[in-house]
Design a protein around this motif. Structure first.
Motif, PDB file in Angstrom:
ATOM      1  N   MET A 251       0.834  -1.189   0.000  1.00 54.05           N
ATOM      2  CA  MET A 251       0.000   0.000   0.000  1.00 54.05           C
ATOM      3  C   MET A 251       0.880   1.253   0.000  1.00 54.05           C
ATOM      4  N   ARG A 252       0.536   2.216  -0.851  1.00 53.04           N
ATOM      5  CA  ARG A 252       1.366   3.412  -0.988  1.00 53.04           C
ATOM      6  C   ARG A 252       1.158   4.349   0.191  1.00 53.04           C
ATOM      7  N   VAL A 253       2.266   4.888   0.690  1.00 60.06           N
ATOM      8  CA  VAL A 253       2.198   5.856   1.784  1.00 60.06           C
ATOM      9  C   VAL A 253       1.744   7.200   1.240  1.00 60.06           C
ATOM     10  N   PRO A 254       0.711   7.821   1.822  1.00 60.41           N
ATOM     11  CA  PRO A 254       0.226   9.109   1.304  1.00 60.41           C
ATOM     12  C   PRO A 254       1.251  10.218   1.520  1.00 60.41           C
ATOM     13  N   LEU A 255       1.252  11.187   0.616  1.00 62.30           N
ATOM     14  CA  LEU A 255       2.197  12.293   0.700  1.00 62.30           C
ATOM     15  C   LEU A 255       1.843  13.260   1.824  1.00 62.30           C
ATOM     16  N   VAL A 256       0.554  13.390   2.120  1.00 60.49           N
ATOM     17  CA  VAL A 256       0.088  14.267   3.194  1.00 60.49           C
ATOM     18  C   VAL A 256      -0.843  13.462   4.082  1.00 60.49           C
ATOM     19  N   SER A 257      -0.683  13.573   5.391  1.00 61.42           N
ATOM     20  CA  SER A 257      -1.490  12.789   6.318  1.00 61.42           C
ATOM     21  C   SER A 257      -2.962  13.169   6.216  1.00 61.42           C
ATOM     22  N   TRP A 258      -3.831  12.230   6.552  1.00 62.54           N
ATOM     23  CA  TRP A 258      -5.273  12.456   6.492  1.00 62.54           C
ATOM     24  C   TRP A 258      -5.691  13.561   7.445  1.00 62.54           C
ATOM     25  N   GLU A 259      -5.015  13.690   8.584  1.00 63.12           N
ATOM     26  CA  GLU A 259      -5.351  14.741   9.551  1.00 63.12           C
ATOM     27  C   GLU A 259      -5.137  16.123   8.946  1.00 63.12           C
ATOM     28  N   LYS A 260      -4.108  16.263   8.099  1.00 66.83           N
ATOM     29  CA  LYS A 260      -3.831  17.557   7.478  1.00 66.83           C
ATOM     30  C   LYS A 260      -4.727  17.808   6.269  1.00 66.83           C
ATOM     31  N   VAL A 261      -5.160  16.744   5.622  1.00 55.28           N
ATOM     32  CA  VAL A 261      -6.065  16.895   4.484  1.00 55.28           C
ATOM     33  C   VAL A 261      -7.445  17.340   4.954  1.00 55.28           C
ATOM     34  N   CYS A 262      -7.896  16.775   6.081  1.00 59.01           N
ATOM     35  CA  CYS A 262      -9.260  17.047   6.571  1.00 59.01           C
ATOM     36  C   CYS A 262      -9.309  18.290   7.438  1.00 59.01           C
ATOM     37  N   VAL A 263      -8.762  19.381   6.963  1.00 59.16           N
ATOM     38  CA  VAL A 263      -8.882  20.678   7.630  1.00 59.16           C
ATOM     39  C   VAL A 263      -9.298  21.689   6.566  1.00 59.16           C
ATOM     40  N   PRO A 264      -9.835  22.841   6.949  1.00 60.27           N
ATOM     41  CA  PRO A 264     -10.249  23.846   5.960  1.00 60.27           C
ATOM     42  C   PRO A 264      -9.076  24.307   5.092  1.00 60.27           C
ATOM     43  N   LYS A 265      -9.384  24.864   3.951  1.00 63.14           N
ATOM     44  CA  LYS A 265      -8.341  25.325   3.038  1.00 63.14           C
ATOM     45  C   LYS A 265      -7.514  26.447   3.648  1.00 63.14           C
ATOM     46  N   CYS A 266      -8.133  27.242   4.524  1.00 60.85           N
ATOM     47  CA  CYS A 266      -7.394  28.334   5.163  1.00 60.85           C
ATOM     48  C   CYS A 266      -6.322  27.809   6.106  1.00 60.85           C
ATOM     49  N   GLU A 267      -6.412  26.529   6.494  1.00 59.07           N
ATOM     50  CA  GLU A 267      -5.415  25.910   7.360  1.00 59.07           C
ATOM     51  C   GLU A 267      -4.504  24.959   6.586  1.00 59.07           C
ATOM     52  N   GLY A 268      -4.588  25.013   5.265  1.00 59.75           N
ATOM     53  CA  GLY A 268      -3.680  24.219   4.443  1.00 59.75           C
ATOM     54  C   GLY A 268      -4.206  22.877   4.003  1.00 59.75           C
ATOM     55  N   GLY A 269      -5.470  22.570   4.276  1.00 61.63           N
ATOM     56  CA  GLY A 269      -6.047  21.299   3.882  1.00 61.63           C
ATOM     57  C   GLY A 269      -6.842  21.395   2.602  1.00 61.63           C
ATOM     58  N   LEU A 270      -7.646  20.354   2.349  1.00 61.12           N
ATOM     59  CA  LEU A 270      -8.488  20.327   1.159  1.00 61.12           C
ATOM     60  C   LEU A 270      -9.940  20.651   1.474  1.00 61.12           C
ATOM     61  N   GLY A 271     -10.237  20.916   2.738  1.00 63.92           N
ATOM     62  CA  GLY A 271     -11.607  21.221   3.111  1.00 63.92           C
ATOM     63  C   GLY A 271     -12.502  20.002   3.181  1.00 63.92           C
ATOM     64  N   ILE A 272     -11.909  18.800   3.187  1.00 65.37           N
ATOM     65  CA  ILE A 272     -12.699  17.569   3.298  1.00 65.37           C
ATOM     66  C   ILE A 272     -13.013  17.332   4.772  1.00 65.37           C
ATOM     67  N   ARG A 273     -14.253  16.975   5.044  1.00 63.47           N
ATOM     68  CA  ARG A 273     -14.647  16.731   6.428  1.00 63.47           C
ATOM     69  C   ARG A 273     -14.163  15.359   6.899  1.00 63.47           C
ATOM     70  N   ASN A 274     -13.692  15.315   8.130  1.00 62.61           N
ATOM     71  CA  ASN A 274     -13.281  14.057   8.741  1.00 62.61           C
ATOM     72  C   ASN A 274     -14.532  13.293   9.159  1.00 62.61           C
ATOM     73  N   SER A 275     -14.772  12.136   8.552  1.00 65.66           N
ATOM     74  CA  SER A 275     -16.009  11.394   8.809  1.00 65.66           C
ATOM     75  C   SER A 275     -16.091  10.912  10.256  1.00 65.66           C
ATOM     76  N   TYR A 276     -14.937  10.580  10.850  1.00 67.93           N
ATOM     77  CA  TYR A 276     -14.942  10.132  12.251  1.00 67.93           C
ATOM     78  C   TYR A 276     -15.362  11.270  13.180  1.00 67.93           C
ATOM     79  N   ALA A 277     -14.792  12.459  12.966  1.00 62.51           N
ATOM     80  CA  ALA A 277     -15.158  13.610  13.797  1.00 62.51           C
ATOM     81  C   ALA A 277     -16.612  14.014  13.559  1.00 62.51           C
ATOM     82  N   CYS A 278     -17.081  13.899  12.307  1.00 62.01           N
ATOM     83  CA  CYS A 278     -18.497  14.195  12.017  1.00 62.01           C
ATOM     84  C   CYS A 278     -19.417  13.255  12.782  1.00 62.01           C
ATOM     85  N   ASN A 279     -19.041  11.983  12.845  1.00 61.22           N
ATOM     86  CA  ASN A 279     -19.852  11.001  13.560  1.00 61.22           C
ATOM     87  C   ASN A 279     -19.898  11.307  15.052  1.00 61.22           C
ATOM     88  N   LEU A 280     -18.750  11.677  15.623  1.00 61.06           N
ATOM     89  CA  LEU A 280     -18.718  12.040  17.043  1.00 61.06           C
ATOM     90  C   LEU A 280     -19.598  13.254  17.318  1.00 61.06           C
TER      91      LEU A 280
END
Length: 260
Positions: free
Chosen positions: A1-30
């Motif tokens: 399995m390929r190692v991602p270039l950017v961690s999922w924690e950094k991807v799932c943050v708003p664009k203003c914080e350097g992420g892609l603006g994708i919502r973290n499904s685990y945090a949404c569930n909580l």
């Protein structure tokens, strides 16, 4: 399995914080489950809350309650989520007993992984640049590309020499600002746009310029395209042993942007 270039924690943050603006499904569930805890705190007249008090809590306050070992998995999950939000509820400044109702969005914003606000958001995300150029430039500003300095440290590459010039270690700073090939492309870009470009931090430099929006976005689109071309030619040198002449590569950039 390929190692991602950017961690999922950094991807799932708003664009203003350097992420892609994708919502973290685990945090949404909580955050959604926490809505049930908020109901227990604030809606004693609810039929479901009355049932919970009758079956599980039996007169014990929600803050002091601990589930028994034989209670259902779903109820234990609600209890564990409440523990994660204890600090927010106990502070009494957001949802209890203040005037603002709890929402899943506010709960998600409270529990999500927060990062520092970046100063390059508006120079990366725009509708003028080619989407694939934007993505590569996002990895560049994050210094997340797998260049030879990192591959050499991991023992994957036999050396760390730059594919384009072969005279220095291939790092993000060298490849995108110091390499002879890069400097030639940036010189052609400077002549094309008739502006004097700095050696490093081009995107940060542009964001500080009091230019009209059109001039700023056109310049950003050109820089994105040039950086993408540098990365593309680097990969061509690695895979095919062939690199375009900087003048030819720049003409290719011009044709792409003219079509854009």
């Amino acid at each position: 399995m390929r190692v991602p270039l950017v961690s999922w924690e950094k991807v799932c943050v708003p664009k203003c914080e350097g992420g892609l603006g994708i919502r973290n499904s685990y945090a949404c569930n909580l955050a959604a489950i926490c809505k049930l805890s908020w109901w227990i705190y604030t809606k004693p007249d609810s039929l479901w809350v009355q049932w919970v008090h009758h079956v599980y809590m039996k007169g014990v306050h929600w803050n002091d309650y601990t589930p028994k070992s034989d209670t259902s998995w779903s109820w234990k999950t609600i209890y564990r989520v409440r523990q994660k939000f204890d600090l927010a509820f106990s502070s009494s400044v957001q949802w209890l007993p203040g005037p603002h109702e709890y929402t899943s969005a506010s709960g998600y914003n409270w529990i999500r992984n927060k990062q520092h606000v970046v100063n390059w958001e508006h120079t990366i995300w725009n509708s003028w640049s080619v989407p694939k150029h934007i993505f590569i430039n996002l990895l560049i500003v994050r210094e997340a590309l797998l260049l030879k300095d990192r591959l050499f440290q991991l023992g994957v590459s036999p050396d760390a020499d730059c594919f384009l010039c072969g005279t220095a270690t291939e790092s993000h700073v060298h490849l995108f600002s110091q390499c002879v090939y890069t400097r030639r492309l940036l010189h052609l870009l400077s002549c094309k746009l008739k502006i004097s470009l700095p050696a490093v931090n081009l995107l940060g430099w542009i964001s500080s310029k009091p230019w009209a929006n059109v001039k700023k976005w056109v310049t950003i689109a050109w820089i994105h395209a040039v950086y993408y071309t540098i990365w593309n030619q680097r990969n061509s040198a690695r895979l095919n042993g062939y690199v375009m002449c900087p003048n030819v590569a720049f003409k290719q950039v011009s044709s792409i942007l003219n079509l854009r």
